[in-house]
Motif scaffolding. Structure first.
Motif, mmCIF file in Angstrom:
data_model
loop_
_atom_site.group_PDB
_atom_site.id
_atom_site.type_symbol
_atom_site.label_atom_id
_atom_site.label_comp_id
_atom_site.label_asym_id
_atom_site.label_seq_id
_atom_site.Cartn_x
_atom_site.Cartn_y
_atom_site.Cartn_z
ATOM 1 N N ASN A 84 40.059 28.286 47.735
ATOM 2 C CA ASN A 84 41.011 28.206 48.838
ATOM 3 C C ASN A 84 42.424 27.986 48.315
ATOM 4 O OD1 ASN A 84 39.107 28.588 50.825
ATOM 5 N ND2 ASN A 84 38.839 26.417 51.251
ATOM 6 N N GLY A 85 43.344 28.783 48.826
ATOM 7 C CA GLY A 85 44.739 28.653 48.454
ATOM 8 C C GLY A 85 45.143 29.373 47.183
ATOM 9 N N ASP A 86 44.195 29.883 46.415
ATOM 10 C CA ASP A 86 44.494 30.571 45.154
ATOM 11 C C ASP A 86 44.550 32.071 45.413
ATOM 12 O OD1 ASP A 86 44.764 31.575 42.625
ATOM 13 O OD2 ASP A 86 42.937 30.687 41.819
ATOM 14 N N ARG A 87 45.738 32.632 45.456
ATOM 15 C CA ARG A 87 45.916 34.053 45.744
ATOM 16 C C ARG A 87 46.298 34.831 44.478
ATOM 17 N NH1 ARG A 87 49.161 34.363 51.421
ATOM 18 N NH2 ARG A 87 48.021 36.323 51.691
ATOM 19 N N ASP A 88 45.857 34.360 43.345
ATOM 20 C CA ASP A 88 46.158 34.962 42.049
ATOM 21 C C ASP A 88 45.443 36.308 41.925
ATOM 22 O OD1 ASP A 88 46.481 35.676 39.393
ATOM 23 O OD2 ASP A 88 45.883 33.732 38.597
#
Length: 189
Positions: A84-88
């Motif tokens: 969650n929150g990691d858009r890498d």
């Protein structure tokens, strides 16, 4: 168990957990809505028991902070990442050879903020295995920074809906409880 065996087992567990994923963000007609209308699950672990309510919108989903306007005929993009929150985008959306289809459903509800997903669902999108290219639907997620674009049918009546984005990892589906369902519900109107 020897120390080397314990370390190997621990490494295998970390690899398998980091290969899990959740759908998180929603784009509507090219506008990134982030995760404000997503009922994010508590973890990135899959649902494997299809006879429980977890199959609706995942296990212990949180509340969405708002409803997103998703008009009939609009183009939406659901976005999946391992954490969650990691858009890498250098990381796969769902990794570890978790191959399978990507499916999107809608359910018309009276209030998308509170509905449990117990009503009728209907499929609006699916991409499975392409025999010509030998590519699974969720491999497209991995190649496209975790994103899957689709069109909301123009015939959809106005009102509140739950939109469920789902991928099913089939690598262990040869045994009972082996299919791994990864899904998130978005609240929309």
């Amino acid at each position: 168990m020897r120390t080397s065996e314990v370390l190997f087992a621990a490494a295998a567990l970390v690899t398998s957990v980091t290969s899990h994923a959740t759908f998180q963000q929603l784009w509507v007609d090219g506008v990134d809505k982030g995760n404000v209308c997503a009922r994010l699950p508590a973890s990135n672990s899959p649902v494997t028991a299809v006879n429980t309510n977890d199959i609706r919108c995942n296990a212990n989903p949180g509340k969405a902070s708002q409803k997103c306007s998703v008009p009939a005929g609009s183009t939406v993009t659901v976005e999946m990442h391992q954490q969650n929150g990691d858009r890498d985008c250098s990381k796969e959306g769902i990794g570890g050879n978790h191959f399978g289809p990507v499916i999107v459903y809608l359910s018309k509800v009276s209030d998308a903020s509170t509905d449990t997903g117990s009503g009728k669902w209907f499929k609006i999108f699916e991409t499975g295995y392409n025999a010509a290219t030998k590519v699974w639907g969720n491999e497209g997620l991995n190649r496209g920074c975790g994103k899957q674009q689709l069109k909301i049918p123009s015939s959809i009546a106005p009102g509140d809906y739950l939109l469920r984005a789902e991928t099913i990892a089939l690598h262990a589906a040869g045994q009972a409880g082996g299919a791994q369902f990864y899904m998130t519900c978005y609240v929309s109107l």
